[in-house]
Design a protein around this motif. Sequence first.
Motif, PDB file in Angstrom:
ATOM      1  N   ALA A 241      -3.034  -3.755  -4.436  1.00 22.12           N
ATOM      2  CA  ALA A 241      -3.997  -2.890  -5.121  1.00 22.12           C
ATOM      3  C   ALA A 241      -4.212  -1.614  -4.331  1.00 22.12           C
ATOM      4  N   LEU A 242      -3.880  -0.490  -4.943  1.00 22.73           N
ATOM      5  CA  LEU A 242      -4.163   0.808  -4.341  1.00 22.73           C
ATOM      6  C   LEU A 242      -5.614   1.211  -4.556  1.00 22.73           C
ATOM      7  N   SER A 243      -6.208   0.676  -5.631  1.00 21.72           N
ATOM      8  CA  SER A 243      -7.615   0.902  -5.952  1.00 21.72           C
ATOM      9  C   SER A 243      -8.041  -0.222  -6.889  1.00 21.72           C
ATOM     10  N   LYS A 244      -9.246  -0.124  -7.408  1.00 24.29           N
ATOM     11  CA  LYS A 244      -9.703  -1.150  -8.343  1.00 24.29           C
ATOM     12  C   LYS A 244      -8.911  -1.118  -9.652  1.00 24.29           C
ATOM     13  N   ARG A 245      -8.303   0.017  -9.975  1.00 24.16           N
ATOM     14  CA  ARG A 245      -7.633   0.160 -11.268  1.00 24.16           C
ATOM     15  C   ARG A 245      -6.114   0.312 -11.166  1.00 24.16           C
ATOM     16  N   THR A 246      -5.598   0.608  -9.987  1.00 22.47           N
ATOM     17  CA  THR A 246      -4.174   0.884  -9.837  1.00 22.47           C
ATOM     18  C   THR A 246      -3.556  -0.067  -8.826  1.00 22.47           C
ATOM     19  N   ASP A 247      -2.409  -0.674  -9.193  1.00 22.05           N
ATOM     20  CA  ASP A 247      -1.695  -1.544  -8.282  1.00 22.05           C
ATOM     21  C   ASP A 247      -0.194  -1.345  -8.424  1.00 22.05           C
ATOM     22  N   ILE A 248       0.532  -1.738  -7.392  1.00 24.01           N
ATOM     23  CA  ILE A 248       1.986  -1.750  -7.429  1.00 24.01           C
ATOM     24  C   ILE A 248       2.435  -3.188  -7.239  1.00 24.01           C
ATOM     25  N   TYR A 249       3.601  -3.542  -7.792  1.00 19.72           N
ATOM     26  CA  TYR A 249       4.043  -4.926  -7.729  1.00 19.72           C
ATOM     27  C   TYR A 249       5.559  -5.005  -7.574  1.00 19.72           C
ATOM     28  N   ALA A 250       5.995  -6.117  -7.017  1.00 20.65           N
ATOM     29  CA  ALA A 250       7.409  -6.472  -6.952  1.00 20.65           C
ATOM     30  C   ALA A 250       7.501  -7.941  -7.328  1.00 20.65           C
ATOM     31  N   GLN A 251       8.401  -8.278  -8.226  1.00 17.13           N
ATOM     32  CA  GLN A 251       8.505  -9.664  -8.655  1.00 17.13           C
ATOM     33  C   GLN A 251       9.935  -9.989  -9.072  1.00 17.13           C
ATOM     34  N   GLY A 252      10.254 -11.267  -9.028  1.00 13.67           N
ATOM     35  CA  GLY A 252      11.572 -11.726  -9.444  1.00 13.67           C
ATOM     36  C   GLY A 252      11.480 -13.095 -10.083  1.00 13.67           C
TER      37      GLY A 252
ATOM     38  N   ALA B  24      14.562  -8.819 -11.648  1.00  6.38           N
ATOM     39  CA  ALA B  24      13.733  -8.297 -10.553  1.00  6.38           C
ATOM     40  C   ALA B  24      13.127  -6.972 -10.995  1.00  6.38           C
ATOM     41  N   SER B  25      11.853  -6.797 -10.741  1.00  8.69           N
ATOM     42  CA  SER B  25      11.142  -5.593 -11.176  1.00  8.69           C
ATOM     43  C   SER B  25      10.278  -5.052 -10.041  1.00  8.69           C
ATOM     44  N   VAL B  26      10.252  -3.758  -9.926  1.00  8.04           N
ATOM     45  CA  VAL B  26       9.332  -3.058  -9.034  1.00  8.04           C
ATOM     46  C   VAL B  26       8.601  -2.039  -9.884  1.00  8.04           C
ATOM     47  N   GLY B  27       7.289  -2.119  -9.924  1.00  9.58           N
ATOM     48  CA  GLY B  27       6.573  -1.264 -10.858  1.00  9.58           C
ATOM     49  C   GLY B  27       5.166  -0.914 -10.421  1.00  9.58           C
ATOM     50  N   MET B  28       4.522  -0.172 -11.303  1.00  2.60           N
ATOM     51  CA  MET B  28       3.162   0.312 -11.075  1.00  2.60           C
ATOM     52  C   MET B  28       2.342   0.063 -12.340  1.00  2.60           C
ATOM     53  N   ARG B  29       1.086  -0.309 -12.135  1.00  5.01           N
ATOM     54  CA  ARG B  29       0.204  -0.608 -13.265  1.00  5.01           C
ATOM     55  C   ARG B  29      -1.136   0.098 -13.046  1.00  5.01           C
ATOM     56  N   HIS B  30      -1.663   0.677 -14.125  1.00  2.00           N
ATOM     57  CA  HIS B  30      -2.976   1.331 -14.067  1.00  2.00           C
ATOM     58  C   HIS B  30      -3.807   0.864 -15.255  1.00  2.00           C
ATOM     59  N   ARG B  31      -5.042   0.525 -14.988  1.00  4.59           N
ATOM     60  CA  ARG B  31      -5.969   0.101 -16.042  1.00  4.59           C
ATOM     61  C   ARG B  31      -7.075   1.145 -16.179  1.00  4.59           C
ATOM     62  N   PHE B  32      -7.486   1.390 -17.408  1.00  6.87           N
ATOM     63  CA  PHE B  32      -8.581   2.325 -17.616  1.00  6.87           C
ATOM     64  C   PHE B  32      -9.538   1.787 -18.661  1.00  6.87           C
TER      65      PHE B  32
END
Length: 382
Positions: A329-340, A374-382
Motif C-alpha cells: 500500500a502506497l496510501s490508503k487508496r493506492t497499492d501496487i501488487y505482484a502475483q502469480g 504472472a501480473s505486476v500492477g497498480m490499483r487505485h480506489r476512489f
Amino acid sequence: MKKILIATAVAASFASVAHAQSSVTLYGTLDAGLTYTSNVAHLNSAGDVVGNAQWALGSGSVDENRFGLRGVEDLGGGLKTIFTLEQGFNLNNGSQAQAGKMFSRQAFVGLSSQAGTVTLGRQYDEMHDFVAPLAATGSWGGSNFAHFGNLDMLDDNSGVATNNSIKFTSANYAGFSFGGTYGFSNSSRFAANREYSFGAGYENAGLRIGAGYQQRNSPNINDKGASDLVDLSSVGQLDLADVTFRQRSFGAGASYAFGPAVVGLLWTQARFDNFTGSSASIHTNNYEINAKYNLTPALGLGASYTYTNGAVDEFHFHANQIGLQGDYALSKRTDIYAQGVYQLTSTAHGDLIPAVIDNGSATGVSSSRRQAVASVGMRHRF
C-alpha cells in the motif's frame, strides 16, 4: 423584519436537515498491470491448435475496473431508499466490460429498514454475498484466483450478476444474517432463463461462516432473462447456444482472522445437467485453502491452493491450482501488487481439459494441461 429573519432561519434549517438525510457517493476502482501468460491457444496457418506465450497490458487482474453511484435517502421511521449503479470497463482500451450493458455490474433500487433490505434490478446473488468473501477470488486475490473455469461463479469480475431480480437481505441478528434472490425470465416461458439463490452467514469476532445455493434454468434460451449467456467451451468443448440445461452451484466455508493473519477453508460444487435431448452432465468440486498475512501495515502476502475434481459425463478429471500475491500500500487508496498463479489439469478419457486462468481482459485458454499467469500492477480506489 424580525419575522422575515426567523422564517429565513427556519427554512435554512429544514434545507440543512433534508440535505443531511440524502446523499449520493461516487466511487470506483482502477486496476491495470503488465501480464504474462505462459500458454494461450490459437490456430496456426495450417489450422492446428498451438500455444504461445502472451504479454499483455491487462485490465483488472485483481479487481475489475469500475465506477459507480451509490445513494441513500432517509424516509424517516428507520426506512431508507437505497440505490446503486455500477459500471465495469476495461482500463486498457476504455471499452465496456460487457458490450451493450451500461451498468454491467449492478443496477438496483430498493428500501432498507431495521428488518433488512429489499432491492430490485441487476444485482449479485447469495453465493456472491455469503460464500465468495471466504475465497481468495472474492476477497484479496481477485480474478486470477478464481476456481477452474469460474463454473461456481464466485469471481464477480466475470459478469455474473442476476438480471430482473428481487432480493431480500436480512438485518444482522447477533452476527447471523440470511438472504434470497429471485431473477425472473421476463418471458411467457416462465422457467426459460430464471434464477434463484439463497444463503446465510454468521460472524463473531474473527470468525466468519457462510453457505449458499444458486440455480439457473436454461440461461442460454432467453437473452432477456435472469442470467447472461453461459460459456462452457473450456470444459468438454460444448456449444450451448439455444440449449436448455440446468446450472447449480453450492458452497460453504469459513475464515478466521487473528492478529495480522486470516485463513480460510472453502468447498464449492458446480453442476450442469438436464441438457436438451441428452443425458450429458458436468460437475466440479473445488476445495480451497487460503491465507493472508500482513507483515507490516503496508505489506501483505497471500497464498491460495485449490484442488478441483470433476467429471464430463462418466469421464473424470482434476485440476490443481496454486497462487501467490504480494501487495504493498502506497496510501490508503493506492497499492501496487505482484502475483502469480499456476494451474495443471488432467485429461478426461484421453480428451484434453485445457488449463485456463481468469485474468481480466487478458484471459486466454491454454493449448495444453498447463498454464501460468504472472501480473505486476497498480490499483487505485476512489
